[in-house]
Scaffold this motif. Structure first.
Motif, PDB file in Angstrom:
ATOM      1  N   LEU A 260       0.803  -1.217   0.000  1.00  0.00           N
ATOM      2  CA  LEU A 260       0.000   0.000   0.000  1.00  0.00           C
ATOM      3  C   LEU A 260       0.843   1.276   0.000  1.00  0.00           C
ATOM      4  N   VAL A 261       1.892   1.312   0.809  1.00  0.00           N
ATOM      5  CA  VAL A 261       2.654   2.557   0.960  1.00  0.00           C
ATOM      6  C   VAL A 261       3.282   3.005  -0.358  1.00  0.00           C
ATOM      7  N   PRO A 262       4.045   2.153  -1.063  1.00  0.00           N
ATOM      8  CA  PRO A 262       4.602   2.628  -2.339  1.00  0.00           C
ATOM      9  C   PRO A 262       3.539   2.927  -3.382  1.00  0.00           C
ATOM     10  N   ALA A 263       2.415   2.208  -3.336  1.00  0.00           N
ATOM     11  CA  ALA A 263       1.342   2.486  -4.295  1.00  0.00           C
ATOM     12  C   ALA A 263       0.754   3.865  -4.069  1.00  0.00           C
ATOM     13  N   VAL A 264       0.500   4.199  -2.812  1.00  0.00           N
ATOM     14  CA  VAL A 264      -0.062   5.513  -2.495  1.00  0.00           C
ATOM     15  C   VAL A 264       0.921   6.618  -2.873  1.00  0.00           C
ATOM     16  N   LEU A 265       2.197   6.395  -2.592  1.00  0.00           N
ATOM     17  CA  LEU A 265       3.197   7.403  -2.939  1.00  0.00           C
ATOM     18  C   LEU A 265       3.262   7.624  -4.443  1.00  0.00           C
ATOM     19  N   GLY A 266       3.011   6.570  -5.211  1.00  0.00           N
ATOM     20  CA  GLY A 266       3.062   6.693  -6.658  1.00  0.00           C
ATOM     21  C   GLY A 266       1.802   7.263  -7.279  1.00  0.00           C
ATOM     22  N   LEU A 267       0.657   7.113  -6.591  1.00  0.00           N
ATOM     23  CA  LEU A 267      -0.618   7.542  -7.155  1.00  0.00           C
ATOM     24  C   LEU A 267      -1.016   8.956  -6.743  1.00  0.00           C
ATOM     25  N   LEU A 268      -0.541   9.419  -5.596  1.00  0.00           N
ATOM     26  CA  LEU A 268      -0.906  10.738  -5.104  1.00  0.00           C
ATOM     27  C   LEU A 268       0.225  11.738  -5.342  1.00  0.00           C
ATOM     28  N   ALA A 275       1.372  16.324   4.176  1.00  0.00           N
ATOM     29  CA  ALA A 275       0.575  17.556   4.160  1.00  0.00           C
ATOM     30  C   ALA A 275       1.392  18.744   3.688  1.00  0.00           C
ATOM     31  N   GLY A 276       2.052  18.586   2.532  1.00  0.00           N
ATOM     32  CA  GLY A 276       2.768  19.707   1.950  1.00  0.00           C
ATOM     33  C   GLY A 276       1.813  20.834   1.608  1.00  0.00           C
ATOM     34  N   ARG A 277       2.274  22.056   1.723  1.00  0.00           N
ATOM     35  CA  ARG A 277       1.396  23.205   1.517  1.00  0.00           C
ATOM     36  C   ARG A 277       0.825  23.230   0.098  1.00  0.00           C
ATOM     37  N   GLY A 278      -0.402  23.718   0.008  1.00  0.00           N
ATOM     38  CA  GLY A 278      -1.048  23.860  -1.283  1.00  0.00           C
ATOM     39  C   GLY A 278      -1.753  22.590  -1.714  1.00  0.00           C
ATOM     40  N   LEU A 279      -1.545  22.201  -2.955  1.00  0.00           N
ATOM     41  CA  LEU A 279      -2.266  21.078  -3.544  1.00  0.00           C
ATOM     42  C   LEU A 279      -2.125  19.776  -2.752  1.00  0.00           C
ATOM     43  N   PRO A 280      -0.928  19.391  -2.262  1.00  0.00           N
ATOM     44  CA  PRO A 280      -0.853  18.132  -1.504  1.00  0.00           C
ATOM     45  C   PRO A 280      -1.804  18.089  -0.310  1.00  0.00           C
ATOM     46  N   THR A 281      -1.910  19.179   0.428  1.00  0.00           N
ATOM     47  CA  THR A 281      -2.831  19.195   1.564  1.00  0.00           C
ATOM     48  C   THR A 281      -4.278  19.160   1.108  1.00  0.00           C
ATOM     49  N   VAL A 282      -4.584  19.842   0.015  1.00  0.00           N
ATOM     50  CA  VAL A 282      -5.945  19.804  -0.529  1.00  0.00           C
ATOM     51  C   VAL A 282      -6.340  18.362  -0.847  1.00  0.00           C
ATOM     52  N   ILE A 283      -5.446  17.634  -1.512  1.00  0.00           N
ATOM     53  CA  ILE A 283      -5.727  16.231  -1.840  1.00  0.00           C
ATOM     54  C   ILE A 283      -5.886  15.402  -0.570  1.00  0.00           C
ATOM     55  N   LEU A 284      -5.002  15.603   0.399  1.00  0.00           N
ATOM     56  CA  LEU A 284      -5.060  14.842   1.647  1.00  0.00           C
ATOM     57  C   LEU A 284      -6.367  15.084   2.389  1.00  0.00           C
ATOM     58  N   LEU A 285      -6.805  16.341   2.453  1.00  0.00           N
ATOM     59  CA  LEU A 285      -8.001  16.665   3.229  1.00  0.00           C
ATOM     60  C   LEU A 285      -9.259  16.022   2.665  1.00  0.00           C
ATOM     61  N   ARG A 286      -9.277  15.754   1.362  1.00  0.00           N
ATOM     62  CA  ARG A 286     -10.444  15.051   0.802  1.00  0.00           C
ATOM     63  C   ARG A 286     -10.584  13.673   1.446  1.00  0.00           C
ATOM     64  N   GLY A 287      -9.496  12.948   1.574  1.00  0.00           N
ATOM     65  CA  GLY A 287      -9.540  11.627   2.187  1.00  0.00           C
ATOM     66  C   GLY A 287      -9.836  11.685   3.675  1.00  0.00           C
ATOM     67  N   SER A 408      -7.445  15.473 -10.486  1.00  0.00           N
ATOM     68  CA  SER A 408      -8.811  15.041 -10.194  1.00  0.00           C
ATOM     69  C   SER A 408      -8.832  13.568  -9.806  1.00  0.00           C
ATOM     70  N   ALA A 409      -8.034  12.769 -10.501  1.00  0.00           N
ATOM     71  CA  ALA A 409      -7.941  11.348 -10.167  1.00  0.00           C
ATOM     72  C   ALA A 409      -7.361  11.163  -8.772  1.00  0.00           C
ATOM     73  N   ALA A 410      -6.341  11.974  -8.441  1.00  0.00           N
ATOM     74  CA  ALA A 410      -5.743  11.878  -7.115  1.00  0.00           C
ATOM     75  C   ALA A 410      -6.753  12.226  -6.029  1.00  0.00           C
ATOM     76  N   LEU A 411      -7.618  13.209  -6.295  1.00  0.00           N
ATOM     77  CA  LEU A 411      -8.641  13.585  -5.326  1.00  0.00           C
ATOM     78  C   LEU A 411      -9.598  12.422  -5.076  1.00  0.00           C
ATOM     79  N   ALA A 469      -9.186  19.935  10.608  1.00  0.00           N
ATOM     80  CA  ALA A 469      -9.324  21.371  10.855  1.00  0.00           C
ATOM     81  C   ALA A 469      -7.967  22.013  11.108  1.00  0.00           C
ATOM     82  N   LEU A 470      -7.097  21.302  11.814  1.00  0.00           N
ATOM     83  CA  LEU A 470      -5.764  21.839  12.093  1.00  0.00           C
ATOM     84  C   LEU A 470      -4.917  21.942  10.825  1.00  0.00           C
ATOM     85  N   LEU A 471      -5.114  21.002   9.908  1.00  0.00           N
ATOM     86  CA  LEU A 471      -4.346  21.006   8.660  1.00  0.00           C
ATOM     87  C   LEU A 471      -4.898  21.976   7.621  1.00  0.00           C
ATOM     88  N   ALA A 472      -6.115  22.465   7.836  1.00  0.00           N
ATOM     89  CA  ALA A 472      -6.774  23.286   6.816  1.00  0.00           C
ATOM     90  C   ALA A 472      -5.984  24.542   6.471  1.00  0.00           C
TER      91      ALA A 472
END
Length: 479
Positions: A260-268, A275-287, A408-411, A469-472
């Protein structure tokens, strides 16, 4: 309620074409619009009906210890189907994956409805997940290819609106069927409902395929397909290991993490898990949002039937307020002037979700009225409407045109992963704290079962929402 987002199809593969004019219900688009919305209605009804019927099904199949698997198994196979469907649509257009997905979804319903035991039932849910993943991606591709840009917001709004009626009617119908005919008919009756949207949409979709042929026959990305398979298998192994809770379970647990770990790293996108600033956190917060809310929602009907003696109908109706208020939250975030408060709405949405999940746990206290859960879930629906829609808006804003499809796929992938992992965690807590013993509880107030398992699940998911909420604040990229 599932939270569908735009697809994994590269936006370059969607032809823009000329705009013949007319609205979504004009003669040119009416059949296609009705067919698409009908498919979403069927999927939405099935989702709300399953929440209502699941406690009874799990008890009668002597499978309460596998209760969480019936939900997370669906999303586990969806992980794989999302990627396959996106690439299939790119290569051949959406017609084949859409109709294949509907057929597979129907097969899964039949398998679940005729299951002699809980493991077969879980397998049926997993087959449904494969079909659902194929369908939801293909539907969005149909919108992108068949409708001019000016009409797409109206179609997507119809998608969201299609969840409102099932949220009201679904628990009533499913509860009545479960009580008077049996839970199996909740699953076995849905395939017949699929025939209507197929008949309405088929000719219009075929015409659209002729008018908008695939511009490029892209080959399947074998690496991405392999990563999707690794993610699905890895998530399944982790869930199995969590259910065992013994030394033997370490082997599938380690294997699942290694996949799972390498797959997630490759797909996201890079930086999502930290929780990198900007888009990475946006993607993370959806999950985070989807996982916390739906993991809690999966156990609320069971909690209401075993701890408060609710009938299947009343237990399902507890969630109705969430479906209605979700639409309200989505409407609020789209009001004029709301754009400047996008980050605040995401944080506020997470806070409301955390309050709702914790509020639902209060019904475990005998002195608290049962209707508290319904009120709490109404608050949570507003929070989710604010959060999910705002996250989608930010994702599109932070994506370059050539990256819109991949992001969009990553989201969508983050959504499914959040559901799998947090519902799986809820299942582990449920089994570890004696939730399986609730199988012996009578249909009245669950005197034979401890409320501790439910309290642990809801409080952990509330804590996950607080983390969101803290990551938002990290959705804003550094200048």
């Amino acid at each position: 309620m599932t939270t569908a987002s735009p697809t994994s199809v590269d936006s370059a593969s969607i032809p823009t074409g000329s705009d013949p004019g007319g609205g979504v219900m004009s003669a040119r688009y009416r059949a296609l619009t009705l067919g698409i919305v009908s498919v979403v209605l069927v999927i939405a009804f099935e989702a709300t009906a399953v929440n209502t019927a699941m406690p009874t099904a799990a008890r009668q199949l002597d499978g309460l210890q596998l209760y969480a698997f019936a939900f997370s198994g669906y999303f586990t196979t969806t992980l794989f189907a999302l990627v396959v469907s996106g690439q299939w649509c790119d290569r051949r257009g959406p017609l084949r994956p859409l109709f294949t997905g509907i057929a597979v979804f129907g097969v899964g319903l039949v398998v679940a409805g005729t299951a002699p035991g809980m493991w077969v039932f879980v397998a049926g849910r997993a087959i449904q997940g494969l079909g659902g993943g194929l369908v939801i991606v293909a539907l969005y591709v149909v919108v992108g290819r068949a409708y001019p840009e000016r009409l797409r917001p109206a179609v997507f709004a119809a998608f969201s609106s299609a969840w409102v009626l099932p949220s009201i009617v679904g628990p009533l119908v499913s509860g009545a069927v479960t009580q008077h005919l049996g839970w199996r008919w909740v699953f076995l009756a849905v395939p017949a409902l699929i025939l209507l949207p197929l008949a309405v949409m088929g000719p219009a979709l075929t015409r659209s395929e002729r008018e908008h042929p695939v511009l490029r026959g892209a080959d399947f990305d074998r690496r991405r397909t392999l990563l999707a398979a690794m993610a699905a298998v890895g998530a399944g192994l982790l869930q199995y290991a969590g259910q065992r809770r013994d030394l033997v379970g370490l082997v599938p647990g380690i294997a699942g993490a290694a996949l799972l770990v390498p797959a997630v790293l490759g797909l996201l996108p890079k930086g999502t898990l930290r929780a990198g600033r900007g888009l990475p956190t946006v993607i993370l917060l959806r999950g985070v949002a989807a996982g916390a809310f739906f993991a809690a929602e999966a156990f609320i009907p069971l909690m209401m039937t075993t701890q408060r003696g609710f009938s299947p109908t009343l237990a399902g109706l507890t969630l109705t307020s969430g479906g209605l208020s979700w639409a309200l939250g989505s409407w609020l975030q789209g009001r004029p002037g709301a754009e400047r408060y996008r980050g605040a709405m995401i944080r506020g949405g997470f806070v409301l979700t955390a309050v709702a999940i914790a509020g639902a746990a209060l019904v475990l206290v005998p002195a608290v009225p049962s209707w508290t859960a319904s009120v709490a879930w109404g608050v949570g629906g507003v929070g989710m409407g604010l959060t999910v829609a705002s996250v989608s808006v930010l994702m599109m804003r932070l994506s370059a045109p050539e990256d819109a499809g991949a992001n969009s796929a990553a989201l969508q992938m983050s959504d499914a992963l959040g559901n799998v992992l947090l519902t799986g965690l809820a299942g582990v807590l449920f089994a570890a704290l004696g939730g399986g013993s609730l199988a012996a509880a009578h249909e009245g107030a669950g005197a034979d079962g401890s409320p501790g398992a439910f309290a642990a699940i809801l409080l952990v998911m509330a804590a996950v929402a607080v983390l969101g909420a803290l990551l938002a604040g990290r959705v804003r990229a550094r200048s």
